[in-house]
Motif scaffolding. Structure first.
Motif, PDB file in Angstrom:
ATOM      1  N   UNK A 165     -54.463  40.004  10.823  1.00 58.10           N
ATOM      2  CA  UNK A 165     -54.576  40.356  12.437  1.00 58.10           C
ATOM      3  C   UNK A 165     -53.764  41.585  12.654  1.00 58.10           C
ATOM      4  N   UNK A 166     -54.222  42.709  13.054  1.00 54.07           N
ATOM      5  CA  UNK A 166     -53.527  43.905  13.668  1.00 54.07           C
ATOM      6  C   UNK A 166     -53.746  44.267  15.200  1.00 54.07           C
ATOM      7  N   UNK A 167     -52.593  44.757  15.537  1.00 51.99           N
ATOM      8  CA  UNK A 167     -52.865  45.045  17.073  1.00 51.99           C
ATOM      9  C   UNK A 167     -53.505  46.524  17.424  1.00 51.99           C
ATOM     10  N   UNK A 168     -53.614  47.286  16.312  1.00 54.12           N
ATOM     11  CA  UNK A 168     -54.131  48.469  16.509  1.00 54.12           C
ATOM     12  C   UNK A 168     -55.767  48.425  16.348  1.00 54.12           C
ATOM     13  N   UNK A 169     -56.242  49.346  16.712  1.00 54.28           N
ATOM     14  CA  UNK A 169     -57.941  49.547  16.666  1.00 54.28           C
ATOM     15  C   UNK A 169     -58.365  49.606  15.221  1.00 54.28           C
ATOM     16  N   UNK A 170     -59.688  49.076  15.253  1.00 54.23           N
ATOM     17  CA  UNK A 170     -60.281  48.992  13.825  1.00 54.23           C
ATOM     18  C   UNK A 170     -60.602  50.564  13.531  1.00 54.23           C
ATOM     19  N   UNK A 171     -60.704  50.753  12.206  1.00 54.54           N
ATOM     20  CA  UNK A 171     -60.890  52.098  11.713  1.00 54.54           C
ATOM     21  C   UNK A 171     -62.425  51.876  11.253  1.00 54.54           C
ATOM     22  N   UNK A 172     -63.035  53.104  11.000  1.00 52.09           N
ATOM     23  CA  UNK A 172     -64.392  53.200  10.569  1.00 52.09           C
ATOM     24  C   UNK A 172     -64.764  52.460   9.279  1.00 52.09           C
ATOM     25  N   UNK A 173     -63.656  52.879   8.282  1.00 48.84           N
ATOM     26  CA  UNK A 173     -63.937  52.216   7.000  1.00 48.84           C
ATOM     27  C   UNK A 173     -63.109  51.101   6.806  1.00 48.84           C
ATOM     28  N   UNK A 174     -63.477  49.887   6.507  1.00 46.55           N
ATOM     29  CA  UNK A 174     -62.715  48.608   6.531  1.00 46.55           C
ATOM     30  C   UNK A 174     -62.866  48.362   4.918  1.00 46.55           C
ATOM     31  N   UNK A 175     -63.311  48.975   4.088  1.00 47.95           N
ATOM     32  CA  UNK A 175     -63.155  48.751   2.664  1.00 47.95           C
ATOM     33  C   UNK A 175     -61.802  48.532   1.876  1.00 47.95           C
ATOM     34  N   UNK A 176     -60.955  49.772   2.405  1.00 47.31           N
ATOM     35  CA  UNK A 176     -59.638  49.552   1.930  1.00 47.31           C
ATOM     36  C   UNK A 176     -58.969  48.036   2.413  1.00 47.31           C
ATOM     37  N   UNK A 177     -59.044  47.765   3.354  1.00 50.56           N
ATOM     38  CA  UNK A 177     -58.313  46.551   3.590  1.00 50.56           C
ATOM     39  C   UNK A 177     -58.806  45.271   2.867  1.00 50.56           C
ATOM     40  N   UNK A 178     -60.190  45.395   2.572  1.00 52.87           N
ATOM     41  CA  UNK A 178     -60.809  44.352   1.828  1.00 52.87           C
ATOM     42  C   UNK A 178     -60.340  44.194   0.355  1.00 52.87           C
ATOM     43  N   UNK A 179     -59.864  45.655   0.056  1.00 50.85           N
ATOM     44  CA  UNK A 179     -59.504  45.833  -1.272  1.00 50.85           C
ATOM     45  C   UNK A 179     -58.078  45.211  -1.370  1.00 50.85           C
ATOM     46  N   UNK A 180     -57.258  45.384  -0.685  1.00 51.56           N
ATOM     47  CA  UNK A 180     -55.850  44.999  -0.568  1.00 51.56           C
ATOM     48  C   UNK A 180     -55.759  43.441  -0.152  1.00 51.56           C
ATOM     49  N   UNK A 181     -56.379  43.158   0.974  1.00 52.89           N
ATOM     50  CA  UNK A 181     -56.153  41.751   1.641  1.00 52.89           C
ATOM     51  C   UNK A 181     -57.222  40.727   1.208  1.00 52.89           C
ATOM     52  N   UNK A 182     -58.409  41.100   0.476  1.00 47.85           N
ATOM     53  CA  UNK A 182     -59.408  40.404   0.278  1.00 47.85           C
ATOM     54  C   UNK A 182     -60.265  39.665   1.399  1.00 47.85           C
ATOM     55  N   UNK A 183     -60.007  40.588   2.129  1.00 43.68           N
ATOM     56  CA  UNK A 183     -60.812  40.055   3.607  1.00 43.68           C
ATOM     57  C   UNK A 183     -60.453  41.385   4.656  1.00 43.68           C
ATOM     58  N   UNK A 184     -61.541  41.234   5.796  1.00 47.40           N
ATOM     59  CA  UNK A 184     -61.397  42.209   6.811  1.00 47.40           C
ATOM     60  C   UNK A 184     -60.617  41.654   7.906  1.00 47.40           C
ATOM     61  N   UNK A 185     -59.496  42.348   8.057  1.00 45.26           N
ATOM     62  CA  UNK A 185     -58.754  42.050   9.414  1.00 45.26           C
ATOM     63  C   UNK A 185     -59.523  42.025  10.440  1.00 45.26           C
ATOM     64  N   UNK A 186     -58.645  41.118  11.500  1.00 46.03           N
ATOM     65  CA  UNK A 186     -59.119  41.381  12.925  1.00 46.03           C
ATOM     66  C   UNK A 186     -58.440  42.442  13.749  1.00 46.03           C
ATOM     67  N   UNK A 187     -58.888  43.229  14.541  1.00 48.91           N
ATOM     68  CA  UNK A 187     -58.197  44.369  15.068  1.00 48.91           C
ATOM     69  C   UNK A 187     -58.070  44.087  16.630  1.00 48.91           C
ATOM     70  N   UNK A 188     -56.921  44.930  17.094  1.00 51.87           N
ATOM     71  CA  UNK A 188     -56.714  44.818  18.613  1.00 51.87           C
ATOM     72  C   UNK A 188     -56.371  43.573  19.247  1.00 51.87           C
ATOM     73  N   UNK A 189     -55.658  42.683  18.394  1.00 52.22           N
ATOM     74  CA  UNK A 189     -54.990  41.495  18.744  1.00 52.22           C
ATOM     75  C   UNK A 189     -53.761  41.554  19.445  1.00 52.22           C
ATOM     76  N   UNK A 190     -53.133  40.466  19.910  1.00 49.40           N
ATOM     77  CA  UNK A 190     -51.845  40.597  20.448  1.00 49.40           C
ATOM     78  C   UNK A 190     -50.668  40.526  19.517  1.00 49.40           C
TER      79      UNK A 190
END
Length: 348
Positions: A165-190
């Motif tokens: 989870x990240x506090x910042x807003x979601x980016x249009x392209x989420x593929x780089x996150x999937x490549x690094x973390x193996x999953x798509x993060x949640x965005x806009x969290x506390x």
């Protein structure tokens, strides 16, 4: 982390990432208007604002909108100097993360990590020391991906992340996150965090050597003490608490509010300096008590009131615990402050 002082070595991962992408460092330094002569002084430190500026410049220079994320993906233990070697020789991952908490000030005092159990999982929370300040997206993604990479390298295992989870807003392209973390993060969290199975923290560190750990811990302690001497956060808290007296005795919540952070973060920062809110509170009362007892016009009861004790007996018990003598004995025998400190040995 804009007002924090960052080790100049934190510029090296930026340089490594730029070179990895096939760019020349000299050209980048000119682009970023950075004085590369600073790199010749291993003791040099730059501001958190400057480090963030360099990462943003690097993202612009390389045209990589995920520069911080990819910088973390290239992280190596050697990039962290003494801190890295302490982590590498810790017994298990929880010990390595504890070393990161304890000695992170050697590299960068602007952000750190903490963790907590949540059912069968553990949440590894990443945060700026001043919770009111929000780190740039590139800096936070660098920290998250580097922590994830390092725990994998230390344990020589593929770590499965259950949530990011990240506090910042979601980016249009989420593929780089999937490549690094193996999953798509949640965005806009506390909070910014990585969630893993709690067993992960029990994984042994592959190359741990207790003898080398002792050597590197000693070096880390010496470096840390040299850095925080005269500029410790605990000193700032102590001075502020002294200023509040005798008008009021600040609570933990009031203290954390003044320093613009949560009570948990304040306690963690104080713990990093081997103290706590309670120990500082006792130290404030002890030093003021010694000062007030020099003034014969103040009765013991009045001093207890000035120090915000519920009753004189509570003050007397506390003073004897601090110094080994009662307030009356101190006043009647004329023991000076140095003798009191010697009797006490340390804050208790």
């Amino acid at each position: 982390m804009n007002d924090q002082r960052i080790a100049i070595s934190m510029v090296y991962p930026i340089m490594k990432t730029i070179v990895h992408k096939g760019y020349e460092m000299e050209s980048f330094f000119r682009y970023a208007s950075f004085d590369e002569a600073l790199l010749q002084d291993p003791e040099a430190r730059i501001s958190g604002r400057e480090l963030e500026r360099l990462i943003l410049c690097a993202a612009e220079y390389t045209g990589d909108d995920f520069f911080g994320l990819r910088q973390g993906e290239l992280a190596e233990i050697a990039d962290m100097g003494i801190l890295g070697y302490v982590m590498m020789h810790s017994g298990k991952l929880s010990d390595a993360l504890a070393a990161y908490q304890r000695y992170n000030v050697i590299l960068v005092s602007g952000f750190n990590l903490e963790w907590e159990d949540r059912g069968d999982d553990v949440i590894i929370r990443l945060y700026a020391s001043n919770r009111a300040e929000r780190m740039s997206r590139h800096c936070m993604e660098d920290m998250a991906s580097s922590v994830y990479r390092l725990i994998g390298r230390l344990s020589n295992r593929r770590i499965t992340l259950r949530e990011v989870q990240f506090t910042h807003e979601e980016q249009t392209n989420v593929q780089p996150y999937q490549s690094v973390f193996g999953r798509t993060p949640r965005f806009g969290g506390e909070d910014n965090f990585l969630r893993v199975n709690k067993e992960v923290l029990n994984y042994p560190v592959l190359y741990a050597d207790p003898k080398l750990l002792g050597i590197f811990e000693k070096l880390a302690e010496e470096t840390k003490e040299r850095l925080i001497q005269g500029n410790a956060f605990s000193d700032q808290v102590f001075q502020w608490m002294m200023k509040c007296m005798p008008a009021h005795f600040p609570t933990l919540q009031q203290t954390s509010d003044y320093f613009n952070m949560s009570t948990r973060t304040l306690q963690n920062k104080l713990n990093e300096e081997q103290t706590s809110y309670n120990l500082l509170s006792a130290r404030v009362r002890k030093e003021l008590a010694i000062s007030y007892l020099q003034i014969k016009a103040h009765s013991i009861g009045e001093i207890a009131y000035l120090l915000h004790f519920s009753e004189p007996s509570a003050f007397q018990n506390a003073f004897k615990k601090w110094t080994g003598v009662s307030p009356g004995q101190y006043r009647n025998t004329g023991i000076n402050m140095r003798e009191i400190v010697d009797l006490a040995g340390s804050d208790r």
